[in-house]
Design a protein around this motif. Structure first.
Motif, PDB file in Angstrom:
ATOM      1  N   VAL A  35      -0.389   8.136 156.534  1.00 48.11           N
ATOM      2  CA  VAL A  35       0.242   9.328 155.988  1.00 48.11           C
ATOM      3  C   VAL A  35       1.306   9.820 156.952  1.00 48.11           C
ATOM      4  CG1 VAL A  35      -1.653  10.091 154.513  1.00 48.11           C
ATOM      5  CG2 VAL A  35      -1.625  10.792 156.879  1.00 48.11           C
ATOM      6  N   THR A  48       2.470   7.405 152.782  1.00 51.34           N
ATOM      7  CA  THR A  48       2.262   8.352 151.690  1.00 51.34           C
ATOM      8  C   THR A  48       2.035   9.727 152.293  1.00 51.34           C
ATOM      9  OG1 THR A  48       1.053   8.743 149.631  1.00 51.34           O
ATOM     10  CG2 THR A  48      -0.247   7.974 151.511  1.00 51.34           C
ATOM     11  N   ASN A  49       1.790  10.718 151.459  1.00 51.65           N
ATOM     12  CA  ASN A  49       1.524  12.059 151.975  1.00 51.65           C
ATOM     13  C   ASN A  49       0.455  12.720 151.114  1.00 51.65           C
ATOM     14  OD1 ASN A  49       2.948  13.698 149.816  1.00 51.65           O
ATOM     15  ND2 ASN A  49       4.664  12.456 150.551  1.00 51.65           N
ATOM     16  N   GLN A  52       1.302  13.332 147.408  1.00 55.37           N
ATOM     17  CA  GLN A  52       1.279  12.139 146.556  1.00 55.37           C
ATOM     18  C   GLN A  52      -0.157  11.746 146.225  1.00 55.37           C
ATOM     19  OE1 GLN A  52       3.606   9.527 149.072  1.00 55.37           O
ATOM     20  NE2 GLN A  52       5.348   9.642 147.671  1.00 55.37           N
ATOM     21  N   LEU A  53      -1.039  11.847 147.201  1.00 54.95           N
ATOM     22  CA  LEU A  53      -2.446  11.514 146.953  1.00 54.95           C
ATOM     23  C   LEU A  53      -3.059  12.485 145.944  1.00 54.95           C
ATOM     24  CD1 LEU A  53      -3.493  10.662 150.610  1.00 54.95           C
ATOM     25  CD2 LEU A  53      -3.168   9.045 148.723  1.00 54.95           C
TER      26      LEU A  53
END
Length: 142
Positions: A35, A48-49, A52-53
């Motif tokens: 992340v 990702t961040n 987004q999750l």
């Protein structure tokens, strides 16, 4: 609004290292992602961040709730999709908050039926129930 008792059917466990600039992994090893803050927030954007999750989880959960409702209503939602947009921003009190826009595409039903299914799914979805009254959630039918 009071908290209702819950009979837990499943518990997901994930651990984060180094917050928004590190790694998140589930205890069963099925999820293990890097992340990083997005470029829009001054980060590298390499991983990702959390937003987004959250968007991935909410859209999948809402699609599942839509399936539950469609089976009850005997509606054909084959080929349908749910897209979640999760916005992160500053709150007036100086903290940070989220807002969500959910858009459902349900090609095999008319618009009024699609709207009714989405509204009913919003009452069933665990993510919707968890966020209700806490953050803005907008529902649309594409």
């Amino acid at each position: 609004m009071s908290v209702q008792p819950l009979e837990v059917l499943y518990t997901a466990v994930a651990t984060a290292e180094n917050g928004r600039d590190g790694r998140v992994a589930s205890d069963d090893g099925k999820l293990d992602v890097v992340v990083n803050p997005p470029k829009e927030l001054g980060g590298s954007g390499a991983g990702t961040n959390p937003e987004q999750l959250f968007a991935a989880g909410y859209s999948a959960c809402f699609q599942g709730a839509l399936g539950v409702v469609a089976r009850q209503e005997k509606a054909d939602i084959s080929g349908s999709t749910v897209t979640a947009e999760v916005g992160l921003g500053k709150l007036p009190n100086g903290g940070f908050g989220l807002k969500v826009a959910l858009s459902a595409s349900i090609p095999n039903v008319d618009r009024d039926t699609a709207l009714a299914l989405v509204e009913k799914a919003h009452q069933v979805c665990p993510y919707s129930n968890a966020t209700r009254g806490n953050i803005e959630v907008a529902l649309t039918v594409a």
